[in-house]
Design an enzyme around this catalytic site. Structure first.
Site, short mmCIF file in Angstrom:
data_model
loop_
_atom_site.label_atom_id
_atom_site.label_comp_id
_atom_site.label_asym_id
_atom_site.label_seq_id
_atom_site.Cartn_x
_atom_site.Cartn_y
_atom_site.Cartn_z
N SER A 93 46.09 35.51 -7.42
CA SER A 93 46.12 36.81 -8.10
C SER A 93 47.13 37.74 -7.44
O SER A 93 47.39 37.65 -6.23
CB SER A 93 44.74 37.46 -8.06
N TYR A 129 37.99 40.56 -3.30
CA TYR A 129 38.54 39.61 -4.28
C TYR A 129 39.96 39.20 -3.87
O TYR A 129 40.29 38.01 -3.86
CB TYR A 129 38.53 40.24 -5.66
N LYS A 133 41.64 35.45 -2.60
CA LYS A 133 42.80 34.76 -3.16
C LYS A 133 43.80 34.40 -2.07
O LYS A 133 44.44 33.35 -2.12
CB LYS A 133 43.44 35.63 -4.25
#
Length: 254
Positions: A93, A129, A133
């Protein structure tokens, strides 16, 4: 989602096997990605794994990130190794460097701004998050160097379901809507959108490449691009076909 739909369509060169936690139209195998034995069994005879499963909300809690994004990602790479799968495509991401955007927005979205962040940018995750990644990218590199897997990590931009209000087809549908919130969202989506078919193409190119290691960004051919896609063009042969609209409905277009 739309990747599986494309690969199940007539004429597709791929024969997808979908794994999901809950039964559904794309769940050929029902298993949790934290279950190493189950995922290893599902990987038997598979040519490539496309790892899209995750707790995807940027504000995901530690517990959600720990289970789905950390343990689950290790499980996928280790299952691929045990089953002899030669290739893993990992959905990373832009949030791996999300602080770069946070510090420079909203000016970063302007058409006249020429700043571009590429794969050499310092890692600056903006959330747990984003941290997960970065971890997944590091796990992929580890399996390339230590076990000889071929790995592609894609720092995906703003992919949206067609019914999502922030999808360009909906966001630009009513140009009489010039509320500050709508203009701000259009300004950002003009830069970060990744269309459904461009997303499918990018993943397909990643599955087919013989490169041992690739870290690349994925967005469409938008009028403003502050994440580099030239590397994806060069190494993967990615040729985006779509672009977000250039005009956002602001009389002082920037």
């Amino acid at each position: 989602g739309f990747v599986m739909d494309a690969w199940r369509a007539p004429g597709s060169r791929f024969e997808p096997v979908g794994l999901a936690r809950q039964p559904g139209p794309n769940a050929d195998v029902v298993a949790d990605i934290t279950d190493l034995d189950a995922v290893t069994a599902a990987c038997q005879g598979i040519d490539a794994v496309v790892h899209l499963a995750a707790s995807s909300a940027v504000g995901s809690s530690w517990d959600a990130v720990l289970s789905s994004n950390l343990i689950g990602t290790y499980t996928v790479f280790e299952a691929a190794r045990r089953a002899g799968v030669p290739k893993v495509v990992f959905a990373s991401s832009n949030h791996a460097i999300g602080t770069c955007e946070l510090e420079n927005a909203p000016a970063l979205y302007d058409l006249a701004d020429d700043r571009v962040f590429d794969r050499t940018e310092e890692l600056r995750p903006d959330s747990l998050y984003g941290v997960s990644k970065v971890y997944g990218e590091a796990m992929g590199r580890h399996y390339v160097d230590q076990y000889g897997l071929r790995v592609v990590c894609l720092r995906i931009g703003g992919a949206r379901w067609p019914h999502d209000p922030s999808h360009p087809a909906n966001l630009w549908a009513d140009m009489s809507d010039r509320s500050p919130e709508t203009l701000a969202l259009r300004r950002r989506m003009r830069a970060v959108w990744l269309s459904e078919r461009d997303c499918v193409q990018l993943i397909e190119k990643s599955v087919l490449t013989e490169e041992p290691w690739v870290l690349a960004y994925g967005i469409s051919n938008n009028p403003r691009r502050f994440w580099d896609i030239e590397h994806a063009r060069e190494v993967l042969g990615y040729e985006p076909r779509d672009a977000a609209p250039a005009l956002i409905g602001d009389e002082a277009e920037r």
